[in-house]
Design a protein around this motif. Structure first.
Motif, short mmCIF file in Angstrom:
data_model
loop_
_atom_site.label_atom_id
_atom_site.label_comp_id
_atom_site.label_asym_id
_atom_site.label_seq_id
_atom_site.Cartn_x
_atom_site.Cartn_y
_atom_site.Cartn_z
N TRP A 265 7.58 2.10 -6.67
CA TRP A 265 6.42 1.45 -7.31
C TRP A 265 6.85 0.16 -8.00
O TRP A 265 6.18 -0.87 -7.91
CB TRP A 265 5.78 2.40 -8.32
CG TRP A 265 4.50 1.88 -8.89
CD1 TRP A 265 3.22 2.12 -8.44
CD2 TRP A 265 4.35 1.01 -10.02
NE1 TRP A 265 2.31 1.46 -9.21
CE2 TRP A 265 2.97 0.77 -10.18
CE3 TRP A 265 5.24 0.40 -10.90
CZ2 TRP A 265 2.46 -0.04 -11.20
CZ3 TRP A 265 4.75 -0.42 -11.90
CH2 TRP A 265 3.37 -0.63 -12.05
N GLY B 45 0.76 10.71 -9.89
CA GLY B 45 -0.44 10.77 -9.09
C GLY B 45 -0.18 10.88 -7.61
O GLY B 45 0.95 11.02 -7.14
N GLU C 49 -0.13 9.88 -3.52
CA GLU C 49 0.50 8.77 -2.82
C GLU C 49 -0.46 7.61 -2.60
O GLU C 49 -0.09 6.44 -2.75
CB GLU C 49 1.05 9.25 -1.47
CG GLU C 49 1.78 8.16 -0.69
CD GLU C 49 2.36 8.66 0.62
OE1 GLU C 49 3.01 7.86 1.32
OE2 GLU C 49 2.18 9.85 0.93
N ASN C 50 -1.71 7.89 -2.23
CA ASN C 50 -2.68 6.82 -2.02
C ASN C 50 -2.87 5.97 -3.27
O ASN C 50 -2.95 4.74 -3.20
CB ASN C 50 -4.04 7.40 -1.60
CG ASN C 50 -4.07 7.83 -0.15
OD1 ASN C 50 -3.19 7.45 0.63
ND2 ASN C 50 -5.06 8.62 0.22
N ASN C 51 -2.92 6.63 -4.42
CA ASN C 51 -3.07 5.89 -5.67
C ASN C 51 -1.84 5.05 -5.97
O ASN C 51 -1.93 3.89 -6.38
CB ASN C 51 -3.33 6.85 -6.83
CG ASN C 51 -4.56 7.71 -6.63
OD1 ASN C 51 -4.50 8.70 -5.90
ND2 ASN C 51 -5.67 7.37 -7.25
N ARG C 52 -0.65 5.64 -5.76
CA ARG C 52 0.58 4.91 -6.05
C ARG C 52 0.77 3.73 -5.11
O ARG C 52 1.33 2.70 -5.49
CB ARG C 52 1.80 5.84 -5.94
CG ARG C 52 1.79 7.02 -6.91
CD ARG C 52 3.17 7.67 -6.98
NE ARG C 52 3.73 7.95 -5.66
CZ ARG C 52 3.56 9.08 -5.00
NH1 ARG C 52 2.79 10.03 -5.51
NH2 ARG C 52 4.13 9.27 -3.82
N ALA D 146 -9.73 7.35 -12.94
CA ALA D 146 -8.36 7.25 -12.46
C ALA D 146 -8.20 7.82 -11.06
O ALA D 146 -7.32 7.39 -10.29
CB ALA D 146 -7.41 7.97 -13.42
N ARG E 17 -9.90 7.31 -8.57
CA ARG E 17 -10.24 6.30 -7.56
C ARG E 17 -9.60 4.96 -7.89
O ARG E 17 -10.14 3.90 -7.56
CB ARG E 17 -11.76 6.15 -7.47
CG ARG E 17 -12.48 7.44 -7.16
CD ARG E 17 -13.99 7.26 -7.15
NE ARG E 17 -14.51 6.79 -8.43
CZ ARG E 17 -14.78 7.59 -9.45
NH1 ARG E 17 -14.58 8.89 -9.36
NH2 ARG E 17 -15.25 7.09 -10.58
N ASP F 210 -5.79 2.52 -8.47
CA ASP F 210 -4.36 2.34 -8.19
C ASP F 210 -3.54 2.33 -9.47
O ASP F 210 -2.34 2.59 -9.44
CB ASP F 210 -4.14 1.03 -7.45
CG ASP F 210 -4.99 0.92 -6.20
OD1 ASP F 210 -5.19 1.95 -5.52
OD2 ASP F 210 -5.50 -0.19 -5.91
N LEU F 211 -4.20 2.01 -10.57
CA LEU F 211 -3.54 1.95 -11.88
C LEU F 211 -4.61 2.06 -12.94
O LEU F 211 -5.68 1.45 -12.81
CB LEU F 211 -2.77 0.63 -12.05
CG LEU F 211 -2.09 0.39 -13.40
CD1 LEU F 211 -0.87 1.30 -13.56
CD2 LEU F 211 -1.66 -1.08 -13.54
N GLN G 265 -4.56 10.94 -11.91
CA GLN G 265 -4.17 10.99 -10.50
C GLN G 265 -3.62 9.65 -10.01
O GLN G 265 -3.46 9.46 -8.80
CB GLN G 265 -5.37 11.42 -9.65
CG GLN G 265 -5.81 12.84 -9.92
CD GLN G 265 -6.94 13.28 -9.01
OE1 GLN G 265 -6.95 13.00 -7.82
NE2 GLN G 265 -7.92 13.96 -9.59
N CYS G 266 -3.35 8.73 -10.92
CA CYS G 266 -2.76 7.44 -10.55
C CYS G 266 -1.74 7.05 -11.62
O CYS G 266 -1.70 7.66 -12.70
CB CYS G 266 -3.84 6.37 -10.42
SG CYS G 266 -4.57 5.86 -11.99
#
Length: 293
Positions: free
Chosen positions: A21, A140, A142-145, A250, A252, A254-255, A283-284
């Motif tokens: 990240w 969180g 993987e999609n969010n990270r 969070a 939905r 990315d940060l 979750q992010c």
């Protein structure tokens, strides 16, 4: 010269996610990346006479961890300038000491040897609660990270308690660097003590609370938005407990960015309920941005 993005590494899966990240973040922001591994082996080895030529296993392990993390960072993005060092301190002290000369500190959500079921490791929590610079805890899905949602969220609290201004500026810079929208969220509540049979009173009170929340959100954003006019800012005023509203946002994002007031002379953990909840359950990735008290 830009301050470096500092990442605490310990070889755990969580810290490797933090490295990945942080490499992407350093590339977005045009920052150098500095990896730090804390190891106390030197403190104890120096106290004992050594007559052999073999190096202590702890030294070899520390060098392997920092070298492998640096190699991982360079392989992920060769254009990011990477440096690394092993510090003879505990992890919290090492990261807090580097904070004043860092753009931000980045940690994983759990370290080596910590209980698998823990929501957040002690290092990440303590650093987020005490650092004088922004702290990002990488957690969180993987999609969010990986930035799949194209959205940065910032929690806007009461301007009177001083937890909003720096967080908004940090979030705007993040959104601009990512080329994505910024969602500014302000939660409000209907007073629970209103009689249920007084619907007109309840409606008027709810409307007033919502208007006040909307005005507070506008006040918190006005000056910072003028500094970055190209960022698409979306304003959400939502009824409900702030920690629940932000956990939903969070999922939905990315940060998610939240402020934390720092009181002079106070050395305990300085985190409000919202920041504490996000660090344990979001979750992010979560950025905690200190606001001097």
């Amino acid at each position: 010269m830009e301050l470096p993005l500092v990442v605490g590494v310990d070889g755990s899966d969580s810290s490797l996610m933090a490295v990945d990240w942080a490499v992407d973040e350093a590339a977005r922001q045009g920052l150098p990346l500095h990896l730090v591994h804390a190891s106390l082996w030197e403190r104890y080895e120096r106290a004992r006479p050594s007559f052999g030529t073999d190096r202590p296993a702890e030294e070899v392990t520390a060098e392997h961890i920092i070298a492998s993390c640096a190699e991982r960072a360079r392989l992920r993005n060769a254009d990011v300038k990477v440096s690394a060092e092993v510090l003879a301190e505990d992890a919290v002290s090492a990261l807090l000491r580097t904070g004043p000369e860092a753009f931000a500190l980045v940690t994983g959500c759990r370290g080596r040897g910590e209980v698998a079921g823990m929501l957040l490791g002690s290092v990440g929590l303590t650093v987020a609660a005490r650092a004088v610079c922004p702290v990002v805890v990488v957690r969180g899905a993987e999609n969010n990270r990986e930035g799949a949602f194209g959205s940065v969220v910032v929690a806007v609290g009461d301007t009177a308690d001083g937890t909003g201004a720096e967080a908004v500026r940090f979030a705007l810079r993040e959104a601009q660097a990512r080329g994505c929208a910024l969602t500014a969220v302000r939660a409000w509540r209907i007073p629970s003590q209103l009689p249920v049979d007084h619907m007109l009173i309840a409606d008027d009170t709810a409307r007033l609370r919502e208007e006040r929340a909307s005005a507070a959100l506008g006040d918190a954003l006005r000056e910072a938005v003028q500094d970055r006019p190209g960022v698409d800012v979306r304003r959400h005023v939502v009824e409900g407990p702030a920690h629940r509203v932000l956990l939903e946002a969070a999922a939905r994002a990315d940060l998610i960015v939240v402020g934390a007031r720092r009181r002079q002379g106070h050395f305990g953990l300085q985190l409000g309920r919202v920041a504490h909840t996000l660090l344990h359950h979001a979750q992010c990735p979560v950025a905690v941005v200190p606001q001097p008290g």
